[in-house]
Each structure stands twice: as C-alpha cells, then as structure tokens.
Design a protein around this motif. Structure first.
Motif, PDB file in Angstrom:
ATOM      1  N   ASP A   1       0.863  -1.182   0.000  1.00 41.99           N
ATOM      2  CA  ASP A   1       0.000   0.000   0.000  1.00 41.99           C
ATOM      3  C   ASP A   1       0.901   1.234   0.000  1.00 41.99           C
ATOM      4  O   ASP A   1       1.715   1.403   0.911  1.00 41.99           O
ATOM      5  N   PRO A   2       0.809   2.114  -0.997  1.00 43.65           N
ATOM      6  CA  PRO A   2       1.695   3.286  -1.048  1.00 43.65           C
ATOM      7  C   PRO A   2       1.508   4.254   0.114  1.00 43.65           C
ATOM      8  O   PRO A   2       2.333   5.145   0.294  1.00 43.65           O
ATOM      9  N   GLU A   3       0.449   4.061   0.892  1.00 43.84           N
ATOM     10  CA  GLU A   3       0.208   4.945   2.038  1.00 43.84           C
ATOM     11  C   GLU A   3       0.599   4.293   3.369  1.00 43.84           C
ATOM     12  O   GLU A   3       0.212   4.777   4.432  1.00 43.84           O
ATOM     13  N   SER A   4       1.404   3.220   3.324  1.00 41.47           N
ATOM     14  CA  SER A   4       1.655   2.471   4.561  1.00 41.47           C
ATOM     15  C   SER A   4       3.126   2.394   4.962  1.00 41.47           C
ATOM     16  O   SER A   4       3.463   1.757   5.950  1.00 41.47           O
ATOM     17  N   SER A   5       4.024   3.043   4.200  1.00 41.65           N
ATOM     18  CA  SER A   5       5.441   2.960   4.522  1.00 41.65           C
ATOM     19  C   SER A   5       5.778   3.868   5.702  1.00 41.65           C
ATOM     20  O   SER A   5       5.632   5.095   5.628  1.00 41.65           O
ATOM     21  N   LEU A   6       6.268   3.266   6.770  1.00 40.01           N
ATOM     22  CA  LEU A   6       6.660   4.053   7.938  1.00 40.01           C
ATOM     23  C   LEU A   6       7.967   4.806   7.674  1.00 40.01           C
ATOM     24  O   LEU A   6       8.228   5.829   8.310  1.00 40.01           O
ATOM     25  N   TRP A   7       8.760   4.299   6.751  1.00 38.83           N
ATOM     26  CA  TRP A   7       9.948   5.067   6.338  1.00 38.83           C
ATOM     27  C   TRP A   7       9.503   6.347   5.641  1.00 38.83           C
ATOM     28  O   TRP A   7      10.014   7.436   5.941  1.00 38.83           O
ATOM     29  N   PHE A   8       8.575   6.242   4.721  1.00 40.02           N
ATOM     30  CA  PHE A   8       8.073   7.433   4.026  1.00 40.02           C
ATOM     31  C   PHE A   8       7.475   8.408   5.031  1.00 40.02           C
ATOM     32  O   PHE A   8       7.729   9.622   4.972  1.00 40.02           O
ATOM     33  N   TRP A   9       6.667   7.919   5.951  1.00 43.31           N
ATOM     34  CA  TRP A   9       6.059   8.791   6.948  1.00 43.31           C
ATOM     35  C   TRP A   9       7.129   9.536   7.749  1.00 43.31           C
ATOM     36  O   TRP A   9       6.957  10.707   8.089  1.00 43.31           O
ATOM     37  N   SER A  10       8.223   8.848   8.047  1.00 42.95           N
ATOM     38  CA  SER A  10       9.257   9.423   8.920  1.00 42.95           C
ATOM     39  C   SER A  10       9.884  10.680   8.348  1.00 42.95           C
ATOM     40  O   SER A  10      10.251  11.588   9.099  1.00 42.95           O
TER      41      SER A  10
ATOM     42  N   LEU B   1      16.448   7.594  13.833  1.00 40.42           N
ATOM     43  CA  LEU B   1      15.827   6.391  14.382  1.00 40.42           C
ATOM     44  C   LEU B   1      14.329   6.351  14.103  1.00 40.42           C
ATOM     45  O   LEU B   1      13.638   5.416  14.487  1.00 40.42           O
ATOM     46  N   ALA B   2      13.820   7.365  13.396  1.00 44.22           N
ATOM     47  CA  ALA B   2      12.374   7.558  13.278  1.00 44.22           C
ATOM     48  C   ALA B   2      11.617   6.333  12.761  1.00 44.22           C
ATOM     49  O   ALA B   2      10.567   5.986  13.316  1.00 44.22           O
ATOM     50  N   PRO B   3      12.053   5.633  11.712  1.00 37.42           N
ATOM     51  CA  PRO B   3      11.259   4.478  11.260  1.00 37.42           C
ATOM     52  C   PRO B   3      11.095   3.409  12.333  1.00 37.42           C
ATOM     53  O   PRO B   3      10.044   2.770  12.417  1.00 37.42           O
ATOM     54  N   ALA B   4      12.114   3.210  13.168  1.00 31.86           N
ATOM     55  CA  ALA B   4      12.004   2.223  14.249  1.00 31.86           C
ATOM     56  C   ALA B   4      11.043   2.708  15.324  1.00 31.86           C
ATOM     57  O   ALA B   4      10.297   1.910  15.905  1.00 31.86           O
ATOM     58  N   VAL B   5      11.048   4.001  15.603  1.00 34.56           N
ATOM     59  CA  VAL B   5      10.104   4.568  16.574  1.00 34.56           C
ATOM     60  C   VAL B   5       8.674   4.379  16.074  1.00 34.56           C
ATOM     61  O   VAL B   5       7.775   3.968  16.831  1.00 34.56           O
ATOM     62  N   LEU B   6       8.441   4.658  14.798  1.00 33.19           N
ATOM     63  CA  LEU B   6       7.097   4.491  14.243  1.00 33.19           C
ATOM     64  C   LEU B   6       6.691   3.023  14.207  1.00 33.19           C
ATOM     65  O   LEU B   6       5.523   2.681  14.450  1.00 33.19           O
ATOM     66  N   ASP B   7       7.625   2.140  13.924  1.00 32.90           N
ATOM     67  CA  ASP B   7       7.320   0.715  13.900  1.00 32.90           C
ATOM     68  C   ASP B   7       6.867   0.247  15.277  1.00 32.90           C
ATOM     69  O   ASP B   7       5.926  -0.550  15.408  1.00 32.90           O
ATOM     70  N   TYR B   8       7.521   0.736  16.308  1.00 38.19           N
ATOM     71  CA  TYR B   8       7.106   0.380  17.668  1.00 38.19           C
ATOM     72  C   TYR B   8       5.762   1.020  18.004  1.00 38.19           C
ATOM     73  O   TYR B   8       4.875   0.382  18.580  1.00 38.19           O
ATOM     74  N   SER B   9       5.585   2.273  17.607  1.00 38.78           N
ATOM     75  CA  SER B   9       4.344   2.988  17.901  1.00 38.78           C
ATOM     76  C   SER B   9       3.153   2.350  17.205  1.00 38.78           C
ATOM     77  O   SER B   9       2.086   2.175  17.805  1.00 38.78           O
ATOM     78  N   VAL B  10       3.320   1.974  15.941  1.00 38.73           N
ATOM     79  CA  VAL B  10       2.206   1.469  15.135  1.00 38.73           C
ATOM     80  C   VAL B  10       2.025  -0.034  15.288  1.00 38.73           C
ATOM     81  O   VAL B  10       0.896  -0.532  15.422  1.00 38.73           O
TER      82      VAL B  10
END
Length: 823
Positions: free
Chosen positions: A52-61, A636-645
C-alpha cells in the motif's frame, strides 16, 4: 522561520533533507512519479498493508509537513511543468544518478537557465564526478566505502551494518545544511548554484576522525563488540547489568579520568573494588602504560572490576547513581525504553499525529527547542498526489519570472563585515561571527562546517581544563599531546583560538565584549553552568538584544536527565541505536563510539543558519535548546514508528536486509580484509552470478535468494576470498553490481574518488607546521570553501581576537593578563 519554496525530487535516499527544511518552515513540495516515490516501497510498513503506497513508515518518517504532487519527469509535459515550478522555487533537492536529471533536460544548468537564483542540491553515493561517480551503491556499500563498516562489529566476524539504513541520512542532513549555506550566499550574489553531496564523504563523520589514522602515522582503529580497540587498549562500552546492558565509559586523562575515580569511590563502600583500586592513576594512566610503568593488562582488570559490579545492579539503579554521583554509566536502551522514557515525556518531545487512517502515530519531535520560533511539526505526511491540483493552481494563478542577476563584485557592506570577521569576503558565510564555547565533537562539529564556508569562529578554551578532544586518538606519529590529536584538529579547523579563564570575575567583561561582536554564541556546558557565571541567555541579551544563543548537551536543558554529564557514547546507548546493532546469536555489538555526536551537529548547523535568516529578516534573536539525543532521533524515526504502530522492536540482523539478497560483507584475501556486496534487483543478481560463475542460480527471485542465503553466501565468499578486495570491487562494479571493499584509513587515504574530491586536506598548523583534516562533505559549483588551517593551538589567536576583532589596546590587554584572565 524559513521563507522559501523547496522542490523535493528525491526518494528514500534524500527525503530527510527536505524534511529538515520543512520542519524549519519551508514550503516543501514533494514531486513524485506517477507510481509514487520509491520511499513508499521502503519498510517497515503498517502491519498487513505492505504494498500500500500509504503504509510505509519510512516514508512517513521523512515527509511530514510536505505537500505531494505527481509529475512524470520522463514525459515532456511533466518536464515542462517542473521547469515552471523551478522558475519560482528557491531550492531543488534530487537523489538520482549523476547525469540522470540532465538527460531529461532538468539538470542544474538547464534549470539555471530558467531560474539563475535556484539552489540545486544533488545527493549521490560518491558525488557527481570522479572515478567512482557512476558506481552503484546501497547503504551497505557506502558504509564500507566511508569506513564506517570497518569500526562496527565483532572482531572475529565480518564488519557490521547498522540495521536501520543510516548513510544516506547523513548525506541528506548535509545537503540541508549546504542548501542553507547557499541560500545565505545568494542574498549577496543573487545567484543560485549546484550543491554536490557525497554519501561516502558524509558518513566518514561517523568514524570519529579514525579516517586520519594512516595520515597521522597512528595505529588503525579496530572494531570490537561492545567497544573499540585503540592501539593496545581495548575500550569496553558495553557492560552487563542485572536486567540488560549498560554503557560504562572508563577512560583516563584530565577531562575523563575523574569520572572513573568517582565510580570506584562509589563502588568501594559497597564492596565493589579493593582498597588499592582507590589509588588508580586516572590522570596519567595512559602515559604509564606507554612507558611501561603500568602493565596494559591493568586496564582490562579495571574494566572487568567495574563490569562485575554493574552486573549486580539494574539499569535503573545504575542510571540513578550516575545522576547522583556524576558517573559515566547509562542504560543501553531498547526502542521501547526510549519511547517510554520520562525524559522525553517531560520535555514534550513526541508528537502524536493522525496518519494514514490511524488516529495517532507517535513521531520524534522537533530537532531543537527555539524560544522565538518554535518548530511546528504537526502536519502529517501527504498521500500520493494529494496536493497536485493545489500546486498547479498556484502556478497558474501567479507565475513568477525570475530575471537573471549578476553581481560580479562583493558588496561594500560584506567587505566591511568580513573585515570585522577576519575571513575572505568572497566566502558564503563571511559575514557570520560565532563565539564558540563548545567541547569535544557534537558542538564543535556544528560550527566547523560553518567555519569551512567562511564564518569567523572564535573558540574559547582553558589550558587548565583540557578539552577532551585533545586527548583522543589518532595522534600525530602516535604521540599523545594537546596539539597532536586528529579529532581536535578535525572538529576545529579554521577557527580562531583564545584561552580565557572564565572562572575569573574579570573575564566577564571580555566575554560580553565578544558577545557584542558575535552574531551567535554556542556552548555545550552542563545546564546552569553559564547561569552561575552570569552569562545566561538573558544576561547576553542585555548587552546584545538580537543575539542568537545555542546550548547543546546530551539531553537538553530540562528533564530528569538534563544534569547527566557525559559524552556521545552515552547518547548513543540511551537513544536506541546501540541495542539493535549486532548478530542475532550474540550480545549487541553496538554502533561505533559516540554516535549521537556524529548525527546531531548537522541539525544544530541547520538550526543556526535558519535562526540567522530569521534574525536578518526580523531583527529578532533567540535561544536554542539542542538536545543531541532528541536531534539524533530523526535517524531512528522508522524504528520509533514501527514500535508505535506495530508494537514491533527492531531485531539484530547482522548484515541481512529485509528486501535485498545477497546483502552482506564477505572475506577477501589478506588479514581482516572484506568486501560488501548487495543486490537491489534481479538484474544485479544476474550480473553477480555471471561474475562468480553461478549462472545456474541467476533465475532465483529475491524470496528464493533469501531462503538460500547461506548457500549463496558460501558461493560469494568462495569467489571473494581468492581476490584482493579492491580488485574484486572493481570487477563487480564493472558488471553493475553494488560492491565496495571495506575501507580502513590506509585505503581511504589512497581512494582515488576521495582524492578527486579533495577529502583530505593538509593544512597549516601553529605547532606542527602542517596537519591533516577532512574536507567538506559537499561541494558547490560557484563557491569555494575556506579550509586552510587546522585547529588553533592554545591561545594562538589571542592577540588577533583582542586587537583586530575587539579593538583592545595594549593597556587593556595588560590588565587582562595581570588579572590572570588570559592563559
């Protein structure tokens, strides 16, 4: 704070640059291809939504606060739309291969014809030109090429990667700083220019100047799990605790030694050490080892005594003791512990933002706290093409034509400012004046890049309290000495040096005169130190209302950890980078050294330049509270979002990668020689098979390759182990396979690409004649850097500063000398 338009054409390799500028207030338009940015395909993802192009936590970061529009830059219509957008833009950022944008008619020269004032920033693995400019590379490859891999990992295994790709983030942050430097230069010349940022060069910052070892005739710095090997010393930065691991820094010398003495004084009443351990020579220990007075085994024994004691206490107990007794022991924190830390909660650091259909996603907060212009980072990342119509409507409603501007001469105002600043007025930052009270690396690194590009930086030191960077390897000819340290030279090249005893009451008037001279004051003392001397921000504002003051320390000026004295090794441990780096079957090997010290300077440089722009526009100065740990959280943002989500913690992966295979570091001929190889695509895998004689496996897809990873690693090793690493990477790159030898400092000194880009500079030095320092991580098409001198010797420029910058006469200087203010 920033008032500019940025076109971000980059993908996952460059989007942090635009993200930083967006955080600082710029209007950043993310220009995506019809299928979406490649970053949207980079994990981690929202669980169950991969693809899903709207689901990448790297992109969000790295895309919060941006607007997204879709343009097909391979279509003539899309190319014309970009030209129209570029006509009114201030900055363009791209991360395509060298020449790829020019092939579309959208290169820097093409767009300069449309908008001569455009700052065009390119991010590539090795730079825009030179013998390796066209080499293909992933994060692993540039980690090897930039020497970072060589200092990370277990000594009995292959060098390691940090599992969350870091190298392009280093370069992206450099590109953001470079863009701000170029924008400031444009205010004088009216002209934009092309910025060329090399990832290989950017990542060398994370070696803590170990790249200079060979040029300094000093032993190579060698990797070690949980620490590093420095000559004969095995420095442990990982010790056991009752519930995990801690980082206990046990080193020697005037700056760091007293921390070790306090540790053993605290341990002793609890039975943690012998009576004789209270007699350890913490100040002259290294000298004792070198002269043979103290056996080298004594250092191992001291570290083991401390480790045996920490193993009996919990991480929380040891942290509490560190705060109470001023020790250098902190937990090695997991990402979960970072997110749940009371320190970040008290400083209101995290931002919970509704994103991608989720009610709340926890993001790292602002890179710094600013008193006059707090950073607003509440806007979520955009959906694909969300703002296409909006941006095009703005373009149609108010097209802007930018007329060419040519300023051949430097303005009289800048000549006057540069004369007061002691720098060549043609340098981009020649009108910027900085008073620098920074120490070691995180602080001085931020002002070093500003000095490179013309700022006059007056560095205040005391010969009675030795700057720790002067005591850290590599040393010239392996001889310790205050003027021989490579780290000190590298962090302070081009600065003016004055020695002042700031504890003397008579020093205050001198310091306030320096404040009147300066635009910016930077300090990295512990919180409240300058307040006790009557030199807090409020005091400085009384003599210069528009002063910009920045305080940089591990955890900022507030919160339960604000009083924690320490170094970047502790920041790296407490920030979550350390725990994730290692082999799945072993204790964490950790990132190398003081990792947050290598990351945070880039953010402080950017904030200082943005604050100067705000002051120039409004006349308003401000106070900047920089927490090095908070700023580094962007990496570290993608890892933070991965833990958060997803409530998912990063796993130790060794050199594995979730979407590339093969992806590893393989043995070459010679002792401890290695080559990194990574395949991003089936085409690269097929090319690798052709080189190593494994054509029968060429049809394997990435999933099958991952399943047969051990078998494939054996085949690759069978080929690489019979070849010199440099010869092997040349052969693989000729076939289009991402590969690079894992460089040490000798290989770096001989690297033709680094030579082409003048990465290593032999510069004048007040005590040794000449010294080596690293050059800048980015080049500019019109502006040259001003790197010509190493770090100042003690008091080298005292009379230059007092007489030429402040206008003091002989009587005033004599008064200060008699009072003991000048050392």
């Amino acid at each position: 704070m920033l008032d500019c338009r940025v076109l971000d054409l980059s993908d996952h390799r460059g989007q942090l640059a635009g993200g930083m500028l967006a955080d600082l207030g710029a209007d950043v338009v993310l220009v995506e291809p019809p299928g979406g940015s490649r970053a949207r395909n980079v994990g981690p993802f929202v669980e169950g939504r991969e693809g899903d192009p709207e689901s990448s936590l790297w992109f969000w970061s790295y895309n919060r606060g941006k607007r997204s529009m879709v343009l097909d830059l391979d279509d003539p219509g899309g190319q014309e739309s970009l030209r129209r957008l570029a006509a009114s833009a201030d900055v363009l950022i791209e991360s395509d291969a060298p020449g790829a944008m020019a092939a579309r008619g959208l290169g820097p020269d093409d767009l300069a014809a449309v908008n001569p004032a455009l700052v065009y920033a390119s991010i590539t693995p090795f730079g825009q030109n030179g013998p390796k400019a066209d080499w293909v590379a992933t994060d692993l490859i540039v980690s090897a090429a930039g020497m970072l891999s060589n200092v990370v990992g277990d000594e009995d295994r292959a060098p390691l990667r940090i599992p969350l790709d870091q190298c392009f983030l280093h370069a992206s942050a450099e590109a953001a700083v470079a863009s701000l430097v170029a924008l400031r230069e444009r205010k004088r010349s009216g002209q934009g220019q092309h910025i060329d940022t090399s990832v290989q060069q950017a990542v060398t910052q994370a070696t803590q100047s170990a790249t200079l070892c060979h040029l300094y005739n000093s032993p190579e710095l060698l990797r070690m799990s949980g620490g590093a090997r420095l000559g004969p010393f095995r420095v442990r930065l990982r010790s056991p605790a009752a519930d995990g691991f801690v980082s206990a820094t046990i080193l020697f010398g005037e700056s760091i030694g007293p921390f070790g003495a306090r540790l053993f004084e605290w341990m002793h009443p609890q039975g943690g050490c012998a009576d004789s351990d209270l007699e350890i020579d913490w100040i002259h220990f290294v000298e004792g080892v070198i002269t043979g007075r103290i056996p080298i085994t004594e250092y191992d024994r001291i570290q083991q005594v401390a480790a045996d004691f920490t193993a009996t206490r919990t991480k929380a107990e040891l942290l509490e003791a560190s705060l109470e007794h001023r020790l250098l022991i902190v937990p090695i924190s997991t990402v979960a512990e970072v997110v749940d830390s009371p320190q970040y909660a008290e400083r209101d650091f995290w931002r919970d933002i509704a994103t991608g259909g989720l009610d709340s996603v926890r993001y790292p907060g602002p890179m710094a706290q600013l008193s006059a212009t707090p950073l607003d980072i509440s806007t979520p990342p955009p959906s694909l093409g969300q703002h296409t119509a909006e941006v095009l409507a703005e373009l149609d409603a108010a097209p802007v034509a930018v007329a060419p501007v040519s300023h051949e001469l430097v303005s009289d105002e800048l000549v006057s400012a540069a004369a007061a600043s002691h720098r060549d007025p043609a340098l981009p930052l020649a009108d910027v004046k900085i008073l620098d009270f920074m120490w070691v690396m995180a602080g001085p690194g931020s002002t070093r890049v500003l000095a490179d590009w013309g700022a006059t930086v007056v560095r205040v030191e005391s010969s009675h309290k030795v700057e720790a960077a002067r005591t850290i390897q590599p040393f010239l000819n392996d001889e310790a000495g205050a003027e021989n340290g490579g780290l000190y030279q590298n962090m302070n090249a081009g600065k003016l040096g004055i020695t002042i005893d700031i504890s003397k009451p008579e020093s205050r008037d001198l310091i306030l005169d320096l404040v009147r001279w300066a635009d910016v004051v930077c300090e990295s003392f512990s919180p409240r130190a300058l307040r006790e001397l009557g030199l807090a921000y409020q005091d400085l504002c009384e003599v210069k209302p528009d002063i910009i003051m920045a305080s940089s320390c591990l955890f900022g000026q507030s919160g339960p950890l604000s009083s924690l004295a320490g170094f970047g090794t502790m920041g790296a441990s407490l920030s979550g980078f350390y725990e994730m780096t290692g082999w799945p079957d072993r204790d964490p090997a950790g990132v190398f050294g003081a990792y947050t010290d290598y990351v945070s300077p880039k953010f402080l440089s950017a904030v200082l330049l943005a604050a100067l722009e705000h002051r120039d526009r409004t006349g308003e100065g401000q106070y900047i509270d920089m927490s090095q740990a908070e700023a580094s959280m962007k990496f570290l943002a993608p890892a933070v979002l991965d833990y958060s989500v997803n409530a998912r913690m990063p796993a130790k992966l060794g050199n594995d990668h979730p979407s590339m295979s093969p992806h590893g570091v393989f043995a070459a001929t010679g002792e401890d020689r290695w080559i990194a190889v990574a395949c991003e695509s089936d085409e690269q895998w097929q090319a690798l098979c052709g080189v190593i004689g494994a054509e029968g496996l060429a049809g394997l897809g990435v999933g099958e390759r991952r399943e047969r990873a051990d078998e494939i690693a054996g085949l690759v090793t069978g080929w690489t182990s019979e070849r010199d690493a440099v010869e092997a990477h040349s052969e693989l790159q000729a076939a289009g396979v991402p590969a690079h030898a894992v460089a040490d400092s000798a290989m770096m000194a001989a690297d033709p690409q680094l030579a082409h880009r003048r990465h290593f500079r032999e510069v004048a030095h007040g005590a040794n004649g000449t010294m080596w320092v690293e050059g800048t991580r980015f080049a500019m098409s019109r502006s040259s850097d001003g790197i010509s001198h190493g770090g100042p010797t003690y008091g080298e420029h005292t009379f230059v500063v007092l007489e030429q910058l402040l206008g003091y006469d002989a009587d005033r200087i004599t008064e200060l000398a008699v009072a003991g203010v000048l050392e």
